[in-house]
Scaffold this active site. Structure first.
Site, PDB file in Angstrom:
ATOM      1  N   CYS A 218       0.851  -1.194   0.000  1.00  0.00           N
ATOM      2  CA  CYS A 218       0.000   0.000   0.000  1.00  0.00           C
ATOM      3  C   CYS A 218       0.888   1.246   0.000  1.00  0.00           C
ATOM      4  O   CYS A 218       1.710   1.424   0.896  1.00  0.00           O
ATOM      5  CB  CYS A 218      -0.897  -0.014   1.232  1.00  0.00           C
ATOM      6  SG  CYS A 218      -1.748   1.540   1.484  1.00  0.00           S
TER       7      CYS A 218
ATOM      8  N   HIS B 218      -8.159   8.160   2.728  1.00  0.00           N
ATOM      9  CA  HIS B 218      -7.538   9.406   2.272  1.00  0.00           C
ATOM     10  C   HIS B 218      -8.587  10.353   1.716  1.00  0.00           C
ATOM     11  O   HIS B 218      -9.676   9.933   1.332  1.00  0.00           O
ATOM     12  CB  HIS B 218      -6.472   9.124   1.202  1.00  0.00           C
ATOM     13  CG  HIS B 218      -7.023   8.564  -0.084  1.00  0.00           C
ATOM     14  ND1 HIS B 218      -7.411   7.254  -0.212  1.00  0.00           N
ATOM     15  CD2 HIS B 218      -7.258   9.143  -1.285  1.00  0.00           C
ATOM     16  CE1 HIS B 218      -7.855   7.052  -1.450  1.00  0.00           C
ATOM     17  NE2 HIS B 218      -7.778   8.183  -2.118  1.00  0.00           N
TER      18      HIS B 218
HETATM   19 ZN   LIG Z   1      -2.201   1.343   3.712  1.00  0.00          ZN
END
Ligand SMILES: [Zn+2]
Ligand SMILES: [Zn+2]
Length: 258
Positions: free
Chosen positions: A39, A165
């Site tokens: 990630c 996010h």
């Molecule tokens: Zn992550």
């Protein structure tokens, strides 16, 4: 090179960005080769994003390594870019601007959490404080006319990274739907001599039918003319114009509304 093109039939500006199609997907919602890749928003992978613009580092760690609690980076696949300077031009009936603007990603937590709803109030307040810092910084550039912070939740909404996010876009023009709201509020004020939002707050507090919750600083309502089921607005109870001029306490209170 992205472009902003104006639709002459309704004056809406559209961002045309072929580059955005090249984004890899880093999520587990669907199986892609990138789903198993590390990630890019997790601590330890700071080199997978462009260098950070801002990060909260309570442990005093240096930039672009782990130790942050909220981190802001330029979008690696931006819909808008600042490098070229602002250029407007016409092509017959058409009006366009080069893709001038800002496109940033706010990584909301170092934990690999897939939904902002899982974060605690303190972390949410930190995120709002980061929004404030970015808005205050970007609004110094007078070429930018509008700043929007938004979230795409889930792959159906277009998110390509599942790690929680938000995104920030700063544009060289005011979008038509925002302009329509500003003009609507102006018209209301001219005819009634009062602020439309303050009037809505008074009405919803009396009626209560569309009131979701109320805190010290905010009112959460479903608007009278909702465009879709569960549409929800969070309105400041005090007549205030700017998100970025809230007190630290107000951001903590806003976090409680979520
Ligand atoms: Zn992550
Ligand atoms: Zn007001």
């Amino acid at each position: 090179m992205p472009e902003l093109r104006k639709d002459p039939t309704n004056n809406h500006w559209v961002i045309i960005s072929a580059e955005r199609a090249n984004r890899p997907t880093h999520n587990n919602w669907r199986t892609t080769p990138a789903a198993t890749a590390p990630c890019p928003f997790c601590p330890g992978n700071e080199d997978k994003t462009p260098p950070e613009i801002l990060a909260f580092r309570p442990d005093g760690s240096k930039a672009n390594v782990s130790g942050w609690t909220v981190r802001v980076v330029p979008n690696k696949f931006p819909a808008l870019i600042m490098q070229s300077g602002l250029e407007r031009r016409r092509e017959g009936a058409y009006e366009l601007i080069n893709g001038f603007g800002v496109h940033e990603v706010i990584i909301e937590t170092p934990e690999h959490v897939t939904n902002t709803a899982f974060l605690d109030e303190k972390q949410l307040a930190n995120i709002f404080w980061v929004y404030r810092r970015r808005i205050l910084d970007l609004k110094k550039d007078k070429r930018l006319r509008y700043i929007q912070i938004f979230k795409n939740q889930g792959v159906e909404a277009g998110a390509t990274v599942e790690h929680a996010h938000s995104q920030l876009m700063a544009l060289p023009m005011i979008p038509a739907n925002v302009m329509a709201k500003l003009n609507g509020a102006k018209r209301y004020y001219r005819s009634k001599g009062r602020c439309v939002y303050c009037d809505m707050i008074r009405r919803e507090m009396q009626g209560q039918a569309r009131l979701v919750s109320e805190s010290e600083h905010f009112l959460v309502i479903c608007p009278f003319a909702s465009r879709f089921p569960f549409e929800t607005w969070i309105l400041p109870k005090r007549h205030s114009l700017y998100f970025e001029y809230g007190s630290k306490q107000a951001y903590v209170d806003l976090a409680r509304c979520f």
